[in-house]
Write an enzyme that holds these catalytic residues in place. Sequence first.
Site, short mmCIF file in Angstrom:
data_model
loop_
_atom_site.label_atom_id
_atom_site.label_comp_id
_atom_site.label_asym_id
_atom_site.label_seq_id
_atom_site.Cartn_x
_atom_site.Cartn_y
_atom_site.Cartn_z
N ARG A 53 82.17 -7.22 -66.24
CA ARG A 53 81.76 -6.36 -65.07
C ARG A 53 82.60 -6.01 -64.24
O ARG A 53 82.86 -4.81 -63.41
CB ARG A 53 80.92 -7.42 -63.65
CG ARG A 53 80.42 -6.62 -62.39
CD ARG A 53 79.93 -7.17 -61.67
NE ARG A 53 79.86 -8.06 -61.57
CZ ARG A 53 80.43 -9.44 -60.66
NH1 ARG A 53 81.14 -8.42 -60.00
NH2 ARG A 53 80.78 -10.44 -60.89
N TYR A 105 66.50 17.08 -57.94
CA TYR A 105 65.65 15.80 -59.31
C TYR A 105 65.35 14.98 -58.42
O TYR A 105 65.70 14.32 -57.36
CB TYR A 105 66.75 14.63 -60.02
CG TYR A 105 65.81 13.93 -60.67
CD1 TYR A 105 65.57 14.20 -62.11
CD2 TYR A 105 66.47 12.43 -60.49
CE1 TYR A 105 64.97 12.93 -62.73
CE2 TYR A 105 65.75 11.68 -60.88
CZ TYR A 105 65.23 11.58 -62.21
OH TYR A 105 64.83 10.53 -63.06
N ASP A 178 76.48 16.91 -59.91
CA ASP A 178 75.21 16.68 -60.05
C ASP A 178 75.00 17.53 -61.69
O ASP A 178 74.19 18.62 -62.20
CB ASP A 178 73.45 16.55 -60.21
CG ASP A 178 72.47 15.93 -61.34
OD1 ASP A 178 72.54 15.82 -61.65
OD2 ASP A 178 71.50 14.32 -60.50
N LYS A 203 69.93 11.75 -70.79
CA LYS A 203 69.43 13.05 -70.85
C LYS A 203 70.85 13.43 -72.63
O LYS A 203 70.83 12.67 -72.78
CB LYS A 203 69.60 13.83 -69.67
CG LYS A 203 68.94 12.91 -68.61
CD LYS A 203 67.47 12.91 -68.41
CE LYS A 203 67.17 11.92 -67.18
NZ LYS A 203 67.06 12.91 -66.13
C1 LIG Z 1 67.09 11.91 -65.14
C2 LIG Z 1 68.19 12.01 -63.98
C3 LIG Z 1 68.66 11.67 -63.04
C4 LIG Z 1 68.49 10.47 -63.04
O1 LIG Z 1 69.32 9.71 -64.34
P1 LIG Z 1 68.80 7.84 -64.73
O2 LIG Z 1 69.04 7.96 -65.79
O3 LIG Z 1 67.12 9.21 -65.22
O4 LIG Z 1 68.69 7.64 -63.44
C5 LIG Z 1 69.71 12.16 -62.17
N1 LIG Z 1 69.63 13.67 -62.33
C6 LIG Z 1 68.53 14.81 -62.65
C7 LIG Z 1 69.12 16.14 -62.79
C8 LIG Z 1 68.44 13.80 -63.84
O5 LIG Z 1 67.81 14.78 -64.77
#
Ligand SMILES: *Cc1c(COP(=O)(O)O)cnc(C)c1O
Length: 380
Positions: A53, A105, A178, A203
Amino acid sequence: MTRKPALSPETLTAQGLGHVSPQFRDLAPPLHPSTTFERAADGSYPGGRVYSRDASPAYDQAEGLLTELEGGHQSLLFASGMAAATAVLQTLEPGQAVLAPRDMYWALRNWLQAFCQQWAIGLVFYDNARVDDLAGKLRATRPRLVWVETPSNPRWDLTDIAAAASLAREVGALVVVDSTVATPVLTRPLALGADIVMHSATKYLNGHSDVVAGALVARADSDIWQTIRRNRNLGGGVLGPFEAWLLLRGMRTLHLRVRQASASALAIALALDGHPGLVGTLYPGLPSHPGHAVACRQMHGGFGGMLSIRVAGGEQAARAVVGRLRVFKQATSLGSVESLAEHRASVEGPGSACPPDLIRLSIGIEAEADLLADLLAALG
Ligand SMILES: *Cc1c(COP(=O)(O)O)cnc(C)c1O
């Protein structure tokens, strides 16, 4: 200053950093499931790890590769993109403020609203398509942190990262980007002045719809970064070793996947733009998109694989079009090898600011002609 890797990112990515174990010279990396590590007779830890961890060798290659691709100081993998994003935002203290984009998001927007209310943290939304709006709100709010998502869900608005970073620096605010949709293939936010990059590695980084993961990359070490590290170790939002292994495997084709998706998305956006069945095509690669000029400056080699279309006839017509698609799979998420389509407002639910006639498309790596034919047939 950010470091420049000696080898090009394509080479580092294809070879998964190119580490080979001295014992077996195996080119595919080993899987490290161990949660615990043996101490020597004198009580020291010759392997350099205590408990997984805190620090797991399962992360070393994927974190190291991401650090190189983003040109950062260090990366941390998390159990999901949300775990990564919330680890940053949980460093905010009562009385501080955060600026967040109007278009962002959805799940993170919801979490942020509840979190800021619970902890008496100021939350102000800025228009992420307008730097002057960000500048005014930075001066009025003097936030601790500016959250940037570019291109942003689901309109793919662009925020000028370099401009945002220099404005934020004037008031001493951190900039966190992000960069899930842009990926390090197209945009490197740290080189533009951002402090931390966040990815939903679920993604494009993984790219095969079979791992939920998240990541942060810091430009430099800092007190905040140490707090985030501690929060991952003690809060425990860690990724499993097999997921980390799969993530590295997925990342090895990142450049090819992102370039193909971007090329197909541009071709599809150009072909659909002006279609009589549509009232709008939202894609940063189209000269008509409000973020096109910024996208040309800060996205290199493509405008990404995400686009949205707005269907003439409103929500019912949009839902009917999604239902007629055969090659596109009707599902949420994005950034995978297979193309996905979704009626976004119904996924976001009540309170969504997403136009009800909007279909979000994640372009995969199938033949572009098949994808376009599917869309044209569904549009009728
Ligand atoms: C999917 C997504 C998230 C969240 O990520 P998870 O892996 O689903 O927790 C945050 N920002 C964007 C732009 C996303 O497409």
